[in-house]
Write a protein that holds these residues in place. Structure first.
Motif, short mmCIF file in Angstrom:
data_model
loop_
_atom_site.label_atom_id
_atom_site.label_comp_id
_atom_site.label_asym_id
_atom_site.label_seq_id
_atom_site.Cartn_x
_atom_site.Cartn_y
_atom_site.Cartn_z
N ASP A 1 15.86 -10.43 -0.99
CA ASP A 1 16.52 -9.34 -0.33
C ASP A 1 15.65 -8.90 1.05
N LEU A 2 14.35 -8.84 0.81
CA LEU A 2 13.53 -8.86 1.99
C LEU A 2 13.66 -9.77 3.27
N ALA A 3 13.72 -10.96 2.80
CA ALA A 3 14.32 -12.00 3.60
C ALA A 3 15.58 -11.85 4.53
N TYR A 4 16.54 -11.36 3.60
CA TYR A 4 17.77 -11.18 4.12
C TYR A 4 17.59 -9.97 5.07
N HIS A 5 16.75 -9.10 4.97
CA HIS A 5 16.76 -8.02 5.59
C HIS A 5 15.94 -8.16 7.05
N LEU A 6 14.86 -9.26 6.85
CA LEU A 6 14.40 -9.69 8.11
C LEU A 6 15.38 -10.51 9.13
N ASP B 1 22.49 2.41 -9.30
CA ASP B 1 21.38 1.84 -10.06
C ASP B 1 20.34 1.11 -9.08
N HIS B 2 20.57 1.01 -7.93
CA HIS B 2 19.76 0.25 -7.04
C HIS B 2 18.80 1.39 -6.18
N LYS B 3 18.91 2.55 -6.45
CA LYS B 3 18.40 3.53 -5.80
C LYS B 3 16.75 3.10 -5.47
N LEU B 4 16.28 3.11 -6.69
CA LEU B 4 14.57 2.70 -6.61
C LEU B 4 14.36 1.55 -5.70
N ILE B 5 14.87 0.25 -6.24
CA ILE B 5 14.71 -0.68 -5.48
C ILE B 5 15.07 -0.51 -3.90
N GLY B 6 16.25 -0.02 -3.75
CA GLY B 6 16.60 0.17 -2.19
C GLY B 6 15.56 1.06 -1.70
N ARG B 7 14.80 2.07 -2.15
CA ARG B 7 14.07 3.04 -1.51
C ARG B 7 12.80 2.21 -1.06
N LEU C 1 12.59 -0.92 -0.84
CA LEU C 1 12.97 -2.09 0.04
C LEU C 1 12.89 -1.42 1.61
N GLN C 2 13.51 -0.22 1.82
CA GLN C 2 13.63 0.62 3.10
C GLN C 2 12.04 0.82 3.47
N ASP C 3 11.24 1.16 2.37
CA ASP C 3 9.62 1.59 3.02
C ASP C 3 9.06 0.21 2.99
N ILE C 4 9.23 -0.65 2.50
CA ILE C 4 8.51 -2.07 2.75
C ILE C 4 8.83 -2.36 4.28
N MET C 5 10.14 -2.42 4.47
CA MET C 5 10.61 -2.91 5.84
C MET C 5 9.95 -2.23 6.76
N THR C 6 9.81 -0.65 6.76
CA THR C 6 9.22 0.29 7.67
C THR C 6 7.65 0.18 7.72
N ALA C 7 7.01 -0.60 6.61
CA ALA C 7 5.83 -0.92 6.79
C ALA C 7 5.29 -2.05 7.51
N LEU C 8 6.50 -2.74 7.36
CA LEU C 8 6.20 -4.11 8.23
C LEU C 8 6.99 -3.70 9.75
N ARG C 9 6.89 -2.68 10.07
CA ARG C 9 7.32 -2.36 11.52
C ARG C 9 8.98 -2.87 11.57
N LYS D 1 13.06 -2.67 11.04
CA LYS D 1 14.25 -1.38 10.51
C LYS D 1 14.58 -1.49 9.29
N PRO D 2 14.48 -0.57 8.58
CA PRO D 2 15.03 -0.51 7.25
C PRO D 2 16.55 -0.54 7.15
N PRO D 3 17.24 -0.67 6.20
CA PRO D 3 18.66 -0.48 6.23
C PRO D 3 19.06 0.97 5.98
N GLU D 4 20.17 1.49 6.53
CA GLU D 4 20.37 2.61 6.08
C GLU D 4 21.45 2.42 4.74
N ILE D 5 21.15 3.00 3.78
CA ILE D 5 22.03 2.75 2.49
C ILE D 5 22.77 3.96 1.74
N VAL D 6 23.90 3.52 1.78
CA VAL D 6 24.87 4.76 1.03
C VAL D 6 24.87 4.43 -0.46
N PHE D 7 24.44 5.15 -1.25
CA PHE D 7 24.36 5.24 -2.61
C PHE D 7 25.53 5.79 -3.24
N PHE D 8 26.36 4.96 -4.09
CA PHE D 8 27.40 6.04 -4.83
C PHE D 8 27.17 5.78 -6.47
#
Length: 555
Positions: free
Chosen positions: A304-309, A325-331, A333-341, A343-350
């Motif tokens: 998923d990280l590779a996909y976001h790259l 159910d993806h809230k934790l992993i989604g967040r 992922l966002q934080d890891i992307m940000t740490a890598l400088r 862009k993180p995805p914007e996520i709509v959780f339902f």
RNA sequence: GGACCCGUAGCCUAGCAUGGAUAAGGCGGCAGCCUCCUAAGCUGCAGAUCGCGGGUUCAAAUCCCGCCGGGUCCGCCA
């Protein structure tokens, strides 16, 4: 048009033009509560301040008819010119009405992405409907949007399904996704109490990740079968993805290795027992994230990280629609992307759709499939249409289909994503009020009036703002808000806002419809109302299209 | 145990971001409206201490704290 009025209000307010204190209320077209805020700071009376602010205004707007200060509120009203321009713009722009040029950007919306191990159920389609509606709304704003279904082809459950497929085969007479899930459910029961089968699953996963021919062939066959059925279901809901992106692609094309390298370079990785782990404590999490097992294989999050790259390299902005159910992993992922400088995805959780008896599970075969729901809603709609005698059989089934899809899509999209839903058959099968049928019916009524006008040789339209009564004025104000609501959805990623807007507009149209005759009045008034009816028809039709619902002309 | 989400009339929801003018719709209930552009519609009535308790404020459904109820997550699963 309302967007223009709004920016005029901000301009007139000048230094007091703070967007945060603008409100749309029943008392005015727009009001500003700025005086209350300043009153607090300056220790003065809000009403005094409001009077003072209003007295400084230079009154030079083309769209503002009246400004008044009432009990501290500064109220703005549109003028007749605004109403006239709104209706004329709608008639001119027709199917383009409501569009505007948002900032140029390439946007990717990833939605649905259900595991290809069986049919979509009513939880998955909440995702599809939110995602597809967002995509339509983004497009309306002039944004270049692509939609993708991320195909989870490397999961354990797919490996189990593959073994089941090989062992039991599938019933070719059944819809392929249905046939696949039967193999999955059956195999899953066997795997649960067999260590040998467990080993077999593991080996198959290893071989697939390593790209061994037999495994690739088997996985592709099974996944494609499931996807074939899934696509068919989505199409029935007017949902079509631009691309299907397979998770395994990122293992094969080097993106997984690249993202791991980037993590290394940022010194975010540590090694334990030969496994590669992202140290999440630095990012404020309790638990770490493993990106490579000690056997050298990757995990879901790695791909998923590779996909976001990859997303970073191809798009300016990416939106993911994910279950809560993806809230934790989604967040993470966002934080890891940000740490890598990156862009993180914007996520709509339902939140989840559950059944009255509890939560759903594909694995245990405990779910209401989307197909079953569509079938039953269609049957119910058909029953109602059958009562009509003036329609052909073909028209009847087309109407029933449009009403059924609309009812489904609307029922899901109208609820704010963060609200948990409990599925209820009786509500799903009800087409009265607050359902898309109500909006479709309003549209059909407008079409009917226009058809009659043409048939009687009096099709001329000419909007005269000075003839507007209160209901008509209210209606035009709603029509003017179309693009403003589109913009709000863009900002908030909450498509339910648009669903509510369209319902309110339909309701205002019905209110007008029952109170005022259109064709049986004098020429001037007739042309005026006919213009309004046509404008409503356009707005309702464009709006239904944004919700992925067919705007039928008869029902 | 920790984290996040939800809790608004009998039922389903909007409003909560950015606190302000009577808490807005629908379903169900009751009472009405088709010689008149589609009654899948319209009108009226009844129905809410906005989960509970505290706090901030001139002002709280909205912000803060605590609690209760429901859901979800906390794997070298996906």
């Amino acid at each position: 048009m309302f967007r223009k009025f709004r920016s005029e209000v901000l301009r007139i307010l000048g230094n007091y033009g703070d967007e945060r204190f603008l409100r749309e209320t029943a008392h005015a077209d727009i009001c500003s509560t700025i005086a209350f805020k300043l009153a607090k700071k300056e220790g003065r009376k809000p009403s005094e301040l409001a009077n003072e602010i209003v007295s400084t205004f230079k009154f030079d707007s083309d769209y503002i008819g009246k400004i008044e200060s009432v009990n501290g509120y500064i109220n703005f009203y549109t003028n007749q010119e605004f109403l006239e321009e709104t209706v004329n713009a709608i008639l001119d722009e027709d199917e383009n009405y409501g569009s505007f040029d948002a900032e140029k950007q390439r946007v990717l919306i990833e939605h649905t992405s259900a595991n290809p191990d069986g049919p979509l159920h009513i939880g998955h389609i909440r995702n599809s409907i939110i995602g597809d509606t967002l995509a339509r709304i983004f497009r309306k704003a002039g944004i270049d949007v692509r939609t993708q279904y991320y195909v989870n082809d490397m999961g354990r459950q797919i490996a189990i399904t593959c073994i089941g497929y090989k062992k039991f085969g599938v019933d070719r007479n059944k819809k392929p996704d249905r046939a696949i899930v039967e193999a999955y459910i059956k195999m899953n029961r066997e795997v649960e109490n067999s260590a040998n089968l467990e080993k077999e699953v593991e080996k198959l996963m290893l071989d697939y990740e390593a790209g061994k021919d037999y495994a690739v062939k088997l996985f592709e066959e099974v996944v494609n079968l499931a996807l074939e059925g899934i696509k068919e279901t989505l199409l029935r809901l007017n949902v079509k993805h631009d691309e299907y992106v397979w998770e395994s692609m990122f293992v094969r094309n080097g993106y997984v290795e690249r993202i791991i390298k980037m993590l290394e370079e940022r010194e975010m990785l540590k090694e334990e027992d030969g496994a590669l782990i992202i140290d999440m404590k630095k990012l404020g999490y309790e638990k770490d994230v493993v990106v490579k097992r000690k056997n050298g294989t990757t995990l879901y999050v790695t791909r998923d990280l590779a996909y976001h790259l990859w997303k970073n390299e191809n798009y300016d902005k990416f939106v993911n629609v994910l279950g809560s159910d993806h809230k934790l992993i989604g967040r993470q992922l966002q934080d890891i992307m940000t740490a890598l400088r990156l862009k993180p995805p914007e996520i709509v959780f339902f939140e989840f759709v559950s059944l009255p008896e509890g939560s759903m599970s594909t694995r245990r075969g405990k779910f209401v499939s989307a197909d079953e729901l569509i079938d039953r809603v269609y049957e119910e709609a058909k029953k109602i249409v059958e009562k009509r005698e003036d329609l052909t059989e073909k028209e009847k089934s087309e109407i029933a289909r449009a009403v059924a899809v609309g009812a489904l899509r609307y029922d899901f999209v109208r609820i704010a994503p963060e609200k948990p839903m409990t599925f209820d058959w009786s509500k799903a099968l009800d087409f009265e009020r607050q359902s898309s049928a109500y909006i479709q019916y309003s549209h059909a009524r407008a079409c009917s009036i226009l058809r009659k006008a043409v048939r009687s040789g009096k099709p001329e339209v000419e909007f005269s703002p000075e003839l507007c009564n209160a209901e008509e004025r209210k209606l035009v104000m709603l029509l003017s808000k179309f693009s403003w609501i589109v913009e709000r959805v863009l900002r908030t990623l909450r498509p339910n806002i648009f669903a509510e807007y369209l319902m309110e507009t339909a309701s205002a149209f019905n209110d007008f419809y029952t109170k005022y005759p259109v064709l049986k009045v004098d020429a001037e008034l007739r042309m005026h109302r006919l213009a309004l009816v046509d404008a409503c028809r356009i707005v309702l039709r464009n709006g239904l299209n944004l919700l992925g619902i067919d705007a039928i002309e008869k029902m």
